[in-house]
Scaffold this active site. Sequence first.
Site, PDB file in Angstrom:
ATOM      1  N   ARG A 176       0.815  -1.213   0.000  1.00 18.60           N
ATOM      2  CA  ARG A 176       0.000   0.000   0.000  1.00 18.60           C
ATOM      3  C   ARG A 176       0.847   1.260   0.000  1.00 18.60           C
ATOM      4  O   ARG A 176       0.449   2.285   0.564  1.00 18.60           O
ATOM      5  CB  ARG A 176      -0.977   0.016   1.191  1.00 18.60           C
ATOM      6  CG  ARG A 176      -2.030  -1.082   1.127  1.00 18.60           C
ATOM      7  CD  ARG A 176      -3.027  -0.936   2.264  1.00 18.60           C
ATOM      8  NE  ARG A 176      -3.879  -2.119   2.368  1.00 18.60           N
ATOM      9  CZ  ARG A 176      -4.454  -2.537   3.498  1.00 18.60           C
ATOM     10  NH1 ARG A 176      -4.251  -1.881   4.627  1.00 18.60           N
ATOM     11  NH2 ARG A 176      -5.212  -3.610   3.507  1.00 18.60           N
TER      12      ARG A 176
ATOM     13  N   ARG B 290      -3.587   6.121   0.201  1.00 21.67           N
ATOM     14  CA  ARG B 290      -4.156   7.279   0.900  1.00 21.67           C
ATOM     15  C   ARG B 290      -3.165   8.025   1.782  1.00 21.67           C
ATOM     16  O   ARG B 290      -3.451   9.142   2.219  1.00 21.67           O
ATOM     17  CB  ARG B 290      -5.350   6.823   1.735  1.00 21.67           C
ATOM     18  CG  ARG B 290      -6.566   6.484   0.889  1.00 21.67           C
ATOM     19  CD  ARG B 290      -7.682   5.899   1.738  1.00 21.67           C
ATOM     20  NE  ARG B 290      -7.331   4.572   2.220  1.00 21.67           N
ATOM     21  CZ  ARG B 290      -8.056   3.896   3.106  1.00 21.67           C
ATOM     22  NH1 ARG B 290      -9.142   4.439   3.627  1.00 21.67           N
ATOM     23  NH2 ARG B 290      -7.695   2.683   3.486  1.00 21.67           N
TER      24      ARG B 290
ATOM     25  N   ARG C 130      -7.023  10.933  -7.277  1.00 23.45           N
ATOM     26  CA  ARG C 130      -8.171  10.036  -7.122  1.00 23.45           C
ATOM     27  C   ARG C 130      -9.461  10.774  -6.791  1.00 23.45           C
ATOM     28  O   ARG C 130     -10.529  10.168  -6.755  1.00 23.45           O
ATOM     29  CB  ARG C 130      -7.901   9.038  -5.985  1.00 23.45           C
ATOM     30  CG  ARG C 130      -7.179   7.751  -6.327  1.00 23.45           C
ATOM     31  CD  ARG C 130      -8.051   6.721  -7.023  1.00 23.45           C
ATOM     32  NE  ARG C 130      -9.400   6.603  -6.497  1.00 23.45           N
ATOM     33  CZ  ARG C 130      -9.743   5.915  -5.408  1.00 23.45           C
ATOM     34  NH1 ARG C 130      -8.825   5.269  -4.715  1.00 23.45           N
ATOM     35  NH2 ARG C 130     -11.008   5.864  -5.017  1.00 23.45           N
TER      36      ARG C 130
ATOM     37  N   ASP D 259      -6.628  -3.678  -7.344  1.00 25.15           N
ATOM     38  CA  ASP D 259      -7.352  -4.199  -6.192  1.00 25.15           C
ATOM     39  C   ASP D 259      -7.602  -5.672  -6.433  1.00 25.15           C
ATOM     40  O   ASP D 259      -7.723  -6.109  -7.591  1.00 25.15           O
ATOM     41  CB  ASP D 259      -8.682  -3.461  -5.996  1.00 25.15           C
ATOM     42  CG  ASP D 259      -9.359  -3.849  -4.689  1.00 25.15           C
ATOM     43  OD1 ASP D 259      -9.099  -3.178  -3.670  1.00 25.15           O
ATOM     44  OD2 ASP D 259     -10.120  -4.840  -4.674  1.00 25.15           O
TER      45      ASP D 259
ATOM     46  N   TYR E 189     -14.559 -13.182   0.177  1.00 19.27           N
ATOM     47  CA  TYR E 189     -15.403 -12.061  -0.221  1.00 19.27           C
ATOM     48  C   TYR E 189     -16.625 -12.538  -0.996  1.00 19.27           C
ATOM     49  O   TYR E 189     -17.748 -12.062  -0.786  1.00 19.27           O
ATOM     50  CB  TYR E 189     -14.606 -11.071  -1.069  1.00 19.27           C
ATOM     51  CG  TYR E 189     -13.721 -10.150  -0.271  1.00 19.27           C
ATOM     52  CD1 TYR E 189     -14.271  -9.188   0.573  1.00 19.27           C
ATOM     53  CD2 TYR E 189     -12.335 -10.219  -0.367  1.00 19.27           C
ATOM     54  CE1 TYR E 189     -13.467  -8.322   1.307  1.00 19.27           C
ATOM     55  CE2 TYR E 189     -11.525  -9.370   0.366  1.00 19.27           C
ATOM     56  CZ  TYR E 189     -12.089  -8.423   1.195  1.00 19.27           C
ATOM     57  OH  TYR E 189     -11.291  -7.575   1.927  1.00 19.27           O
TER      58      TYR E 189
END
Length: 355
Positions: free
Chosen positions: A38, A42, A51, A87, A162
């Site tokens: 990562r 962010r 983004r 992702d 998921y």
Amino acid sequence: MSANDAPRAQQPSAPHDSAFLKACRREPVPHTPVWFMRQAGRSLPEYRKVREGIGMLDSCMRPELVTEITLQPVRRHGVDAAIYFSDIVVPLKAIGVDLDIKPGVGPVVERPIRTRADLAQLRDLTPEDVSYVTEAIGLLTRELGGTPLIGFAGAPFTLASYLVEGGPSRTYENAKAMMYGDPELWADLLDRLAEITAAFLKVQIEAGASAVQLFDSWAGALAPVDYRRSVLPASTKVFEAVAGYGVPRIHFGVGTGELLRLMGEAGADVVGVDWRVPLDEAARRVGPGKALQGNLDPTVLFATTEAVEAKTREVLDSAAGLEGHVFNLGHGVMPSTDPDALTRLVEYVHTHTAR
């Protein structure tokens, strides 16, 4: 500024000669290579800016945006490798699974897989389904020059979690219920996901990725006996499918201290280790013939610079006898991390380990 303008201990002339790939191959290195899970995300103000107003899945399908985001931490931090911005659910979206990534929640699947009929959602992935990946990696490899690019995919178990749960879960009760109660359906689900994952990694390697990492984010929820019986075959299938390309294969999961040997047995050349197990102990568990990656606790970066350096030295000292070591965090960069702390950490590892 291209990625090759970024400051780092030594500029590789080609990815093959980079400290990162040498460490993965367990060869002598000029310094311990560093990259962060990562690292493109962010924590970077430039990431948030580009983004802004763009959904996560949409951003993964825009080659020029993917290129910019992937390059940002290489430029800023001088890391030794880039990781392709994507992702884990991108290949599922690409084959038509009705899902979305909801802010503050994560991937949400409209029709969870609970029966054999539901497997029809999972058709084969073709290169045409993810042509934007091929385009983005072409752009990236031209910009990165000698800096290697790591390809990226979610492992079958985590994807299955998921799909069966319908979204994030803390207990995985539906996924485990299928695994225990209908092992044939579970095996068929994971086998199909292994084929999709392998196809996704092949696209990235053939486009120019120098290594690949398989994220089994939630495998730590499993006991070793269940992992061996119900997960290992599918992960092995993924690694075997890309073995012929000769690129290093990295395997990482969170809370997987009891699974480290099995994760290596799946076919990884490099086993990622979270912060819970010291690297010398991890090496004992994994066994010989593997490099290790990790494993500074991501929360350490919120402490003082002196504390970060002290904890970093502990990791490096623990890794001193390893056959190969790639420095990383024990999980991803946390969104509120100060980017300057990451830049200082890269410089410190490079300086402290310079041969």
